[in-house]
Design a protein around this motif. Structure first.
Motif: not given
Length: 445
Positions: A22-31, A33-35, A47-52, A65-71
């Protein structure tokens, strides 16, 4: 304790693989990832990475789980809205959600590829006995025949021969079987009866074939916790001497005695640390009506003749094809078993929960790398298939909603999604309760 350790190792590895998909494809799609969390509950490490992204380890190892930015979950600044999951195209959202199960299936392919390249040891498929008037006898198979091919597939071990014959049993089809008999290769047409999923383990028996097995000394190996053998007091290393006053010549004879004695008391004498001891053992009744005690053989006390040993091994390219086939076969079998449970054709008693998985994890790790990697592959496939089920809260549930969106041209209402999640939560809790109940039933009888 060892079973718990390997259970945590196996589950953590497969969770990371699933969520990383989930994480890898989300990042590739420009989403954004919060957690990225492995486990549930209050974080014990973060730990918070350099990618935020906040990377979290939580104490309950039953998922992640992978928590993504979501309105839909919080207010988002105008500058970040393009990175929100809900703002992505339907194809991107489908890719992100499907990536988790896909990662599990890909891991299984890689695991099987590794096993096929390094070699999977086994026993040559030489027939030890043929039941008169059985399917095998009618086809012409005789004692001493070595099965070398099934429908053109090489079968160097009993495991490979069994897996080649099993698909034929789904529809009751015939198979072309090549055997080596007295130095000559012969071709036979073997009619395979149609059997249920629950009968799959008895396929060779239903065909009338008894494999030629090496003569193993009747020495107890690992016992299942709280199983009949464990409760009676048998321990690893115990050498069985007699059962009801009759000498136990080898492990095969012991197994036959156990199978025929379901629910009956057996007086056992055995040798432990050079001393004779005795106890009473009562085999439990298995699903097929035969007896079982939850104990394996310790093969270290026996030597297997070199001419009976073989292995399944392929070159890198051929192994890739076989790995995909093996993953597909196990995935389809898993799905058929789940459908069978829903339709009542397969008993829900076959479901296993964390306790069963932990026991198998520990046992497979003890048997070596090949067995443990094979276990990881099977659990990874199961995890991938389960997550693709169209149940709200699972990845398959989200994909089902996306399909509806594609057909309607717009998403279903938020209230309908909430109701669906409630139904999904109920179904998941029911599934977990059934699995836990089965585990406790096996553990405490």
């Amino acid at each position: 304790m060892q079973s718990l350790f390997f259970f945590i190792v196996a589950l953590a590895l497969l969770i990371v693989i699933h969520e990383y998909g989930h994480f890898w494809v989300a990042r590739k799609c420009g989403v954004k990832v919060l957690r990225f969390s492995v486990g549930f509950g209050k974080p014990i490490w973060r730990k918070t990475g350099k990618d935020g992204t906040e990377y979290v380890l939580a104490p309950i190892p039953l998922g992640g789980y992978v928590k993504m930015l979501d309105e839909r979950e919080a207010d988002i600044a105008e500058s970040e809205r393009a990175q929100a999951f809900n703002r992505q195209s339907l194809s991107k959202r489908v890719a992100i959600v499907a990536a988790g199960p896909a990662a599990n299936l890909l891991f299984a392919v890689l695991a099987y590829w590794f096993l096929f390249v390094t070699g999977i040891p086994g026993i040559k498929p030489i027939i030890g006995e043929v039941t008169p008037a059985s399917y095998a006898a009618t086809s012409g198979l005789v004692v001493g025949d070595e099965i070398t091919q099934v429908d053109g597939r090489q079968t160097p071990t009993w495991n490979s021969a069994f897996k080649a014959l099993l698909p034929k049993a789904e529809k009751g089809e015939s198979a072309e079987v090549v055997v080596k008999s007295g130095g000559t290769e012969l071709l036979y047409i073997l009619n395979v009866p149609q059997i249920s999923i629950e009968q799959s383990g008895q396929l060779l028996q239903l065909l009338g074939i008894t494999p030629l097995r090496p003569q193993l000394a009747p020495v107890i190996g690992k016992t299942v916790a709280a199983g009949p053998a464990d409760q009676a007091g048998l321990k690893s290393g115990d050498r069985l001497i007699t059962a009801d006053g009759v000498e136990i010549a080898d492990w095969a004879g012991w197994v036959e005695k156990i199978k025929k004695s379901a629910g009956q008391h057996i007086a056992i004498t055995f040798e432990r640390s050079g001393k004779l001891e005795s106890l009473t053992l009562t085999p439990e009744v298995a699903e097929d009506g035969t007896g079982r005690i939850g104990a394996g053989v310790d093969a270290d006390y026996s030597s297997i003749p070199a001419d009976m040993v073989s292995e399944i091994r392929y070159g890198p390219l051929a192994a890739s094809k076989e790995a995909v086939v093996q993953t597909w076969v196990f995935a389809s079998t898993t799905l058929k078993s789940l459908i069978g449970m829903l339709t009542g054709q397969v008993s829900t008693k076959n479901l296993g929960g964390p306790i069963s998985i932990a026991q198998i994890a520990g046992s497979s790790a003890e048997q070596g790398l090949v067995t443990f990697v094979s276990f990881l592959a099977m659990i990874s496939i199961t995890l991938g298939v389960l997550n693709l089920l169209p149940i709200p809260m699972l990845d398959g549930g989200h994909l089902a909603l996306f399909l509806i969106e594609a057909v309607r041209g717009k998403p279903i209402s938020e209230q309908a999604q909430i109701n669906g999640q409630r139904i999904g939560l109920f179904l998941l809790l029911l599934l977990m309760f059934t699995a836990f109940f089965n585990d406790l039933t096996r553990l405490f009888g």
